[in-house]
Design an enzyme around this catalytic site. Structure first.
Site, PDB file in Angstrom:
ATOM      1  N   ASN A 150      -1.021  64.322  61.107  1.00  0.00           N
ATOM      2  CA  ASN A 150      -0.732  65.309  60.059  1.00  0.00           C
ATOM      3  C   ASN A 150      -0.966  66.753  60.497  1.00  0.00           C
ATOM      4  O   ASN A 150      -0.230  67.656  60.114  1.00  0.00           O
ATOM      5  CB  ASN A 150      -1.508  64.978  58.776  1.00  0.00           C
ATOM      6  CG  ASN A 150      -2.989  65.060  58.949  1.00  0.00           C
ATOM      7  OD1 ASN A 150      -3.532  64.697  59.985  1.00  0.00           O
ATOM      8  ND2 ASN A 150      -3.670  65.564  57.939  1.00  0.00           N
ATOM      9  N   CYS A 282      -5.602  65.783  54.704  1.00  0.00           N
ATOM     10  CA  CYS A 282      -6.629  64.903  54.139  1.00  0.00           C
ATOM     11  C   CYS A 282      -7.382  65.600  53.013  1.00  0.00           C
ATOM     12  O   CYS A 282      -8.002  64.949  52.190  1.00  0.00           O
ATOM     13  CB  CYS A 282      -7.585  64.463  55.240  1.00  0.00           C
ATOM     14  SG  CYS A 282      -8.292  65.858  56.115  1.00  0.00           S
TER      15      CYS A 282
END
Ligand code: NAD
Length: 480
Positions: A150, A282
């Site tokens: 990510n 996250c």
């Protein structure tokens, strides 16, 4: 087509069995490079190289190690645009985001730990009539760093920088989904003068390369960032071998918005905390709890702003959201939107794939999505989706908000919006979370401890915590 190679013993090489995987550009849905499909044999080569290099690197002065990391930082910074474009191509994120956040942060990580090691001190404990204890902190040896897709270079450097600064030799595995900028970093290592074998990058699949790293008896510590399930697999292998473990795992972060908040600030920041990087951070807040008196007002404004967020190809300067990282991830996110409907939720905006025109028509684009009407304990509100999908839920009391916020297995990050200082502190104190932002989001000071509680992880990274993780303490007592 670009051919990515492993970086082992200071050389860019093909994997032992010469097998390769395809690397997809998610903005076009097309293969654009290959990466090594490495195996345990490649990990072994890296371990052999690291073993040979360890004595020299551990005994290199911290000033010299620092200077090499500073040089690496400078070389990445000099190529900021090229790195940002490569990150965006590999991951699907807007180029503007990679330029403003990902690559500058990778540079900061390298600089932060390059200088941090110069200030890292060990303890001494004086015992009045008996003597003194002094504690040494030596590098562990060979350590493994495994990172996700990510924030590719950002999280990769967040691990390798403290590991190298502390004098360890590193075997690193970037995500097979976004390997490009780690490969570009390996090209830079040669130029920065990093000795051969000190830093090795083995590309490939988690269940092959990551697994071999977790099992290798000479890799003494594993720093892992990724999903909670993967963390569970790694610890089931590495913990019985008594490896040091740092696990940064998944999240399902709550945003608690009280009626007495600064409305505009809460709204604009919630836009970012919901959809930045297509919701694939996250730390993104995916469960938004809003105090009932402002629920309707917040909902209307939030939906209206979200409808205006442009989903577009990554090089469009107006793109607020680019592509999500892969077809399978897109399908997973869409399946959660379907599940939300089955669980009784209403999609207020979004919910669909976006088909762009021309060369981007096969890219993996999704509308930013807001869902309401779900119970706090349904699957959509309990499981990590990791995409541009948030739920909104009203609450009546502080206790109720806290109960819902703390109801998941996760505990990574939370945000709280209120102008009541006492309430802010009280709620922060009662949240089961490693990180809490009051009236803000994603403000990061690299000195602070970073990590989660419950199924969001074990251990803390950041600042001296990271340098402590990557060193072993030895206490020596001297009688006076
Ligand atoms: P993932 O767990 O699928 O993969 C992460 C890394 O682990 C990859 O390099 C992968 O190849 C490797 N891996 C996979 N299986 C493995 C195995 N059996 N043994 C060893 N290594 C293995 O995660 P992802 O999909 O790449 O990333 C998304 C997840 O990461 C989300 O859950 C997100 O919340 C989490 N994440 C957490 C943080 C944090 O700081 N807590 C930061 C970013 C992302």
């Amino acid at each position: 087509m670009k051919v990515i190679k492993n970086y082992i013993n200071g050389q860019l090489i093909n994997p032992v069995f010469d097998k390769h995987l395809e690397n997809v550009d998610p903005s076009r849905g097309k293969v654009y490079s290959t990466i090594p499909d490495s195996t345990a044999e490649d990990v072994q080569l890296a371990v052999d190289a690291a073993e040979k290099a360890f004595y020299g690197w551990a005994n290199t002065s911290k000033e010299k190690r620092s200077a090499i990391l500073m040089k690496m930082a400078q070389l990445v910074e000099d190529r900021l645009d090229i790195f940002a474009e490569a990150e965006s191509l590999d991951n699907g994120k807007p180029v503007s985001l990679a330029k403003a956040v990902d690559i500058p942060r990778a540079v900061s990580n390298l600089r932060f730990f390059a200088t941090g090691i110069l200030h890292f001190a060990s303890e001494s404990h004086y015992m009045e009539s008996e003597g003194v204890n002094y504690t040494t902190r030596k590098p562990i040896g060979i350590v493994g760093c495994i990172s996700p897709w990510n924030l590719p270079l950002y999280l990769f450097t967040w691990k390798i920088a403290p590991a190298l600064a502390a004098g360890n030799c590193v075997i690193a595995k970037p995500s097979e989904i976004t390997p490009m900028t780690a490969y570009m970093l390996s090209e830079i290592c040669l130029e920065a003068g990093l000795p051969a074998g000190v830093f090795n990058i083995v590309h490939g699949l988690g269940h092959k390369v990551g697994d071999a790293m977790s099992r290798h008896p000479k890799i003494k510590a594993i720093s892992f960032t990724g999903g909670t399930k993967t963390g569970e697999i790694i610890s089931s292998i590495a913990a019985p071998m008594f490896k040091k473990l740092s696990l940064e795992l998944g999240g399902k972060n709550p945003n608690i918005i009280f009626a007495d908040c600064d409305f505009e600030d809460a709204l604009s920041t919630t836009m970012r905390s919901s959809f930045a990087n297509q919701g694939q951070i996250c730390l993104c807040g995916s469960r938004i709890f809003i105090e009932r008196p402002i629920y309707e007002k917040f909902k209307t404004a939030f939906v209206e702003k979200t409808k205006k967020s442009k989903v577009s190809f990554p090089s469009d300067p107006e793109a607020k959201l680019g592509a999500v990282v892969s077809q399978s991830h897109m399908e997973k996110i869409l399946s959660y939107i379907q599940l939300a409907k089955e669980e009784g939720g209403t999609v207020l905006t979004g919910g669909q794939r976006v088909i762009l025109e021309g060369e981007y028509k096969d890219g993996y684009y999704l509308q930013p999505t807001i869902i309401e009407g779900l119970s706090y304990d349904c699957r959509v509100n309990q499981e990590e989706i990791f995409g541009p999908v948030v739920t909104i839920t009203p609450f009546d009391t502080e206790e109720e908000a806290l109960m819902m916020a703390n109801s998941t297995q996760f505990g990574l990050a939370a945000t709280v919006w209120t102008t009541n200082l006492k309430k802010a502190h009280r709620v922060a104190d009662n949240l089961q979370s490693g990180i809490v932002w009051l009236n803000s989001w994603l403000v990061r000071d690299l000195r602070t401890p970073f990590g989660g509680v419950k199924a969001s992880g074990v251990g803390r990274e950041g600042g001296f915590e990271a340098l402590r993780f990557f060193t072993e303490a030895k206490n020596v007592f001297v009688k006076s």
